[in-house]
Write a protein that holds these residues in place. Structure first.
Motif, mmCIF file in Angstrom:
data_model
loop_
_atom_site.group_PDB
_atom_site.id
_atom_site.type_symbol
_atom_site.label_atom_id
_atom_site.label_comp_id
_atom_site.label_asym_id
_atom_site.label_seq_id
_atom_site.Cartn_x
_atom_site.Cartn_y
_atom_site.Cartn_z
ATOM 1 N N LEU A 272 0.760 -1.104 -0.235
ATOM 2 C CA LEU A 272 -0.008 0.164 -0.157
ATOM 3 C C LEU A 272 0.667 1.224 -0.097
ATOM 4 N N THR A 273 2.116 1.096 0.724
ATOM 5 C CA THR A 273 2.916 2.386 0.638
ATOM 6 C C THR A 273 3.503 2.460 -0.638
ATOM 7 N N ALA A 274 3.695 1.614 -1.333
ATOM 8 C CA ALA A 274 4.243 1.615 -2.946
ATOM 9 C C ALA A 274 3.187 2.002 -3.757
ATOM 10 N N VAL A 275 1.976 1.764 -3.669
ATOM 11 C CA VAL A 275 0.874 2.539 -4.444
ATOM 12 C C VAL A 275 0.435 3.821 -4.131
ATOM 13 N N GLU A 276 0.859 4.306 -2.622
ATOM 14 C CA GLU A 276 0.800 5.621 -2.530
ATOM 15 C C GLU A 276 1.769 6.443 -2.931
ATOM 16 N N ALA A 277 3.149 5.860 -3.065
ATOM 17 C CA ALA A 277 4.257 6.680 -3.627
ATOM 18 C C ALA A 277 3.807 6.895 -5.074
ATOM 19 N N ALA A 278 3.540 5.882 -5.845
ATOM 20 C CA ALA A 278 3.234 5.995 -7.261
ATOM 21 C C ALA A 278 2.175 7.107 -7.489
ATOM 22 N N GLU A 279 1.195 7.066 -6.625
ATOM 23 C CA GLU A 279 0.070 7.993 -6.765
ATOM 24 C C GLU A 279 0.278 9.473 -6.648
ATOM 25 N N ALA A 280 1.606 9.447 -5.717
ATOM 26 C CA ALA A 280 1.981 10.947 -5.547
ATOM 27 C C ALA A 280 3.193 11.325 -6.138
ATOM 28 N N ASP A 281 3.369 10.547 -7.165
ATOM 29 C CA ASP A 281 4.496 10.864 -8.355
ATOM 30 C C ASP A 281 5.799 10.611 -7.499
ATOM 31 N N ARG A 282 5.897 9.800 -6.529
ATOM 32 C CA ARG A 282 7.303 9.647 -5.910
ATOM 33 C C ARG A 282 7.678 8.223 -6.378
ATOM 34 N N ARG A 283 9.045 7.984 -6.334
ATOM 35 C CA ARG A 283 9.602 6.687 -6.736
ATOM 36 C C ARG A 283 9.367 5.720 -5.741
ATOM 37 N N PRO A 284 8.378 4.419 -6.159
ATOM 38 C CA PRO A 284 8.314 3.408 -5.374
ATOM 39 C C PRO A 284 9.517 2.342 -5.325
ATOM 40 N N PRO A 285 9.578 1.521 -4.326
ATOM 41 C CA PRO A 285 10.736 0.575 -4.483
ATOM 42 C C PRO A 285 10.716 -0.171 -5.793
ATOM 43 N N ALA A 286 12.181 -0.398 -6.294
ATOM 44 C CA ALA A 286 12.447 -0.792 -7.546
ATOM 45 C C ALA A 286 11.520 -2.009 -7.927
ATOM 46 N N CYS A 287 11.371 -2.844 -6.997
ATOM 47 C CA CYS A 287 10.628 -4.039 -7.075
ATOM 48 C C CYS A 287 9.224 -3.936 -7.801
ATOM 49 N N TRP A 288 8.617 -2.693 -7.340
ATOM 50 C CA TRP A 288 7.342 -2.210 -7.815
ATOM 51 C C TRP A 288 7.181 -1.526 -8.923
ATOM 52 N N ARG A 289 8.522 -1.085 -9.638
ATOM 53 C CA ARG A 289 8.442 0.171 -10.675
ATOM 54 C C ARG A 289 7.983 -0.616 -11.885
ATOM 55 N N PRO A 290 8.247 -1.765 -12.419
ATOM 56 C CA PRO A 290 7.862 -2.345 -13.424
ATOM 57 C C PRO A 290 6.354 -2.422 -13.528
#
Length: 234
Positions: A78-96
């Protein structure tokens, strides 16, 4: 240590299993059905609801430990989703997954497996460490809960393949998806996650080394995720 791949989650992000289920349901309500994140979210919501149900029926040996592990595990996603929605970089594992979530050449099964790869390959190990810090135990004390969650995940992977796998008339031996499926194993990913969790716990008094280990793990899992999301001709 990269800010996008912290080894220990912030204490302020702690919730309950019911809380993370509600957050995933809210995501499911707003994401387009064919969105790659939506595909994984549906899969993971099913798992978390099942864990919540089993916690309620007393099926876990230590419900407190199981809840601690499950919540911290879910919050990584959920933190990775929030990062992506806020145009922050999520962890590398989630970026693809976030980068290719709308690619027309990527099939739903690939999105699901890429999310499972990121969550098991990277987040699970860190969640074990988070839970150990939270409830004051060693990874060995969580092994039964880890294995029980793993059994649910294995059953889920089988269901995902059944629900999202093209029919036998479409999935031929020469189909590239056949080869992608054969290249990834949830069981191997779980075993690797447990080994990584034990290593990170052993390194907890060496934050620089633990941070570097976490970053390398993150990058390696992200690389595997990108391979799983290779666009395939239909």
């Amino acid at each position: 240590m990269s800010q996008s791949s912290p080894v220990i989650a912030s204490a302020c992000s702690v919730g309950t299993v019911g809380t993370v289920v509600s957050r995933m349901r809210a995501l499911a309500a707003v994401l387009p059905e064919r969105d790659g994140v939506a595909v994984f979210n549906r899969v993971y919501l099913t798992v978390t609801e099942e864990i919540d149900r089993r916690l309620g029926t007393g099926e876990f040996p230590d419900p407190r430990a199981a809840a601690a592990l499950d919540v911290r595990f879910a919050e990584r996603y959920l933190t990775a989703v929030e990062a992506a929605e806020a145009d922050r970089r999520p962890p590398a594992c989630w970026r693809p997954l976030f980068q290719l979530r709308r690619h027309p050449g990527v099939r739903p099964l690939q999105f699901a497996l890429a999310g499972i790869n990121a969550h098991i390959g990277h987040d699970l190990a860190l969640a074990v460490v988070d839970a150990c810090h939270a409830i004051g135990c060693e990874p060995a004390d969580l092994e039964d809960e880890f294995d029980h969650v793993g059994e649910i995940l294995t059953a889920l992977e089988e269901r995902v393949r059944e629900d999202l796998m093209p029919g036998p008339d479409l999935l031929q031996l020469a189909d590239p998806l056949t080869h992608l499926l054969g290249a990834w194993s949830l069981e191997r990913a779980r075993d690797a996650a447990w080994a990584a969790a034990r290593a990170l716990w052993s390194l907890r008094h060496c934050p620089d080394v633990a941070g570097e280990f976490g970053e390398r793990l993150d990058a390696a899992v992200g690389f595997a995720g990108r391979m799983l999301l290779t666009p395939l001709a239909r």
